[in-house]
Design a protein around this motif. Structure first.
Motif, PDB file in Angstrom:
ATOM      1  N   ARG A  20       0.834  -1.218   0.000  1.00  0.00           N
ATOM      2  CA  ARG A  20       0.000   0.000   0.000  1.00  0.00           C
ATOM      3  C   ARG A  20       0.862   1.258   0.000  1.00  0.00           C
ATOM      4  O   ARG A  20       0.551   2.235  -0.671  1.00  0.00           O
ATOM      5  CB  ARG A  20      -0.959  -0.010   1.179  1.00  0.00           C
ATOM      6  CG  ARG A  20      -2.033  -1.070   1.056  1.00  0.00           C
ATOM      7  CD  ARG A  20      -3.060  -0.998   2.173  1.00  0.00           C
ATOM      8  NE  ARG A  20      -3.993  -2.094   2.076  1.00  0.00           N
ATOM      9  CZ  ARG A  20      -5.009  -2.154   1.221  1.00  0.00           C
ATOM     10  NH1 ARG A  20      -5.211  -1.150   0.385  1.00  0.00           N
ATOM     11  NH2 ARG A  20      -5.812  -3.194   1.190  1.00  0.00           N
ATOM     12  N   ALA A  23       2.203   1.610  -3.474  1.00  0.00           N
ATOM     13  CA  ALA A  23       1.144   2.096  -4.364  1.00  0.00           C
ATOM     14  C   ALA A  23       0.931   3.593  -4.184  1.00  0.00           C
ATOM     15  O   ALA A  23       0.753   4.338  -5.162  1.00  0.00           O
ATOM     16  CB  ALA A  23      -0.158   1.332  -4.114  1.00  0.00           C
ATOM     17  N   GLY A  24       0.953   4.049  -2.939  1.00  0.00           N
ATOM     18  CA  GLY A  24       0.811   5.480  -2.668  1.00  0.00           C
ATOM     19  C   GLY A  24       1.960   6.278  -3.259  1.00  0.00           C
ATOM     20  O   GLY A  24       1.764   7.350  -3.833  1.00  0.00           O
ATOM     21  N   GLN A  27       1.483   6.471  -7.000  1.00  0.00           N
ATOM     22  CA  GLN A  27       0.427   7.423  -7.352  1.00  0.00           C
ATOM     23  C   GLN A  27       0.925   8.853  -7.201  1.00  0.00           C
ATOM     24  O   GLN A  27       0.664   9.701  -8.065  1.00  0.00           O
ATOM     25  CB  GLN A  27      -0.821   7.198  -6.504  1.00  0.00           C
ATOM     26  CG  GLN A  27      -2.005   8.018  -6.982  1.00  0.00           C
ATOM     27  CD  GLN A  27      -2.373   7.696  -8.427  1.00  0.00           C
ATOM     28  OE1 GLN A  27      -2.696   6.557  -8.739  1.00  0.00           O
ATOM     29  NE2 GLN A  27      -2.335   8.686  -9.293  1.00  0.00           N
ATOM     30  N   ASN A  28       1.636   9.149  -6.122  1.00  0.00           N
ATOM     31  CA  ASN A  28       2.193  10.497  -5.949  1.00  0.00           C
ATOM     32  C   ASN A  28       3.175  10.840  -7.059  1.00  0.00           C
ATOM     33  O   ASN A  28       3.179  11.963  -7.572  1.00  0.00           O
ATOM     34  CB  ASN A  28       2.877  10.624  -4.585  1.00  0.00           C
ATOM     35  CG  ASN A  28       1.887  10.697  -3.454  1.00  0.00           C
ATOM     36  OD1 ASN A  28       0.734  11.074  -3.643  1.00  0.00           O
ATOM     37  ND2 ASN A  28       2.336  10.319  -2.267  1.00  0.00           N
ATOM     38  N   LEU A  30       3.202   9.646 -10.125  1.00  0.00           N
ATOM     39  CA  LEU A  30       2.437   9.891 -11.356  1.00  0.00           C
ATOM     40  C   LEU A  30       1.716  11.238 -11.306  1.00  0.00           C
ATOM     41  O   LEU A  30       1.649  11.946 -12.322  1.00  0.00           O
ATOM     42  CB  LEU A  30       1.443   8.757 -11.593  1.00  0.00           C
ATOM     43  CG  LEU A  30       2.058   7.402 -11.942  1.00  0.00           C
ATOM     44  CD1 LEU A  30       0.981   6.325 -11.970  1.00  0.00           C
ATOM     45  CD2 LEU A  30       2.803   7.459 -13.265  1.00  0.00           C
ATOM     46  N   ASN A  31       1.190  11.594 -10.139  1.00  0.00           N
ATOM     47  CA  ASN A  31       0.520  12.894  -9.994  1.00  0.00           C
ATOM     48  C   ASN A  31       1.491  14.045 -10.239  1.00  0.00           C
ATOM     49  O   ASN A  31       1.158  15.011 -10.934  1.00  0.00           O
ATOM     50  CB  ASN A  31      -0.098  13.028  -8.599  1.00  0.00           C
ATOM     51  CG  ASN A  31      -1.285  12.122  -8.389  1.00  0.00           C
ATOM     52  OD1 ASN A  31      -1.842  11.565  -9.321  1.00  0.00           O
ATOM     53  ND2 ASN A  31      -1.659  11.952  -7.129  1.00  0.00           N
ATOM     54  N   TRP A  34       2.291  14.239 -13.917  1.00  0.00           N
ATOM     55  CA  TRP A  34       1.156  14.848 -14.621  1.00  0.00           C
ATOM     56  C   TRP A  34       1.173  16.366 -14.434  1.00  0.00           C
ATOM     57  O   TRP A  34       1.007  17.123 -15.395  1.00  0.00           O
ATOM     58  CB  TRP A  34      -0.149  14.255 -14.096  1.00  0.00           C
ATOM     59  CG  TRP A  34      -1.379  14.937 -14.577  1.00  0.00           C
ATOM     60  CD1 TRP A  34      -2.118  15.852 -13.901  1.00  0.00           C
ATOM     61  CD2 TRP A  34      -2.017  14.773 -15.855  1.00  0.00           C
ATOM     62  NE1 TRP A  34      -3.177  16.268 -14.664  1.00  0.00           N
ATOM     63  CE2 TRP A  34      -3.143  15.620 -15.862  1.00  0.00           C
ATOM     64  CE3 TRP A  34      -1.751  13.999 -16.961  1.00  0.00           C
ATOM     65  CZ2 TRP A  34      -3.986  15.702 -16.954  1.00  0.00           C
ATOM     66  CZ3 TRP A  34      -2.607  14.084 -18.051  1.00  0.00           C
ATOM     67  CH2 TRP A  34      -3.703  14.929 -18.041  1.00  0.00           C
TER      68      TRP A  34
END
Length: 73
Positions: A20, A23-24, A27-28, A30-31, A34
């Motif tokens: 987890r 995964a966090g 995600q951070n 990728l954010n 972006w």
């Protein structure tokens, strides 16, 4: 790809909490990537036409409330 299979196998060995956290982190990452891309596109003028269209739609009241759009979908 051999490296991907090794990464996948290693991740499957992690405790759930570590997965987890990974995964966090992903995600951070990728954010942030972006956000940088949007900033670069904005600085390069790649979004100018979209911004102008949105501003024109707002000026001529050709916009709808997001709740209305969601309810109809």
């Amino acid at each position: 790809m051999k490296a991907w299979a090794e990464i996948e196998a290693a991740i499957k060995q992690f405790p759930e909490n570590d997965i987890r956290q990974l995964a966090g982190w992903i995600q951070n990452y990728l954010n942030e990537k972006w956000d940088r891309q949007i900033e670069e596109d904005l600085a390069a003028g790649k979004l100018d036409a979209l911004i102008a269209k949105a501003e024109a739609d707002i000026a001529t009241n050709k916009v709808r409330n997001i709740d209305e759009i969601i309810e109809k979908s």
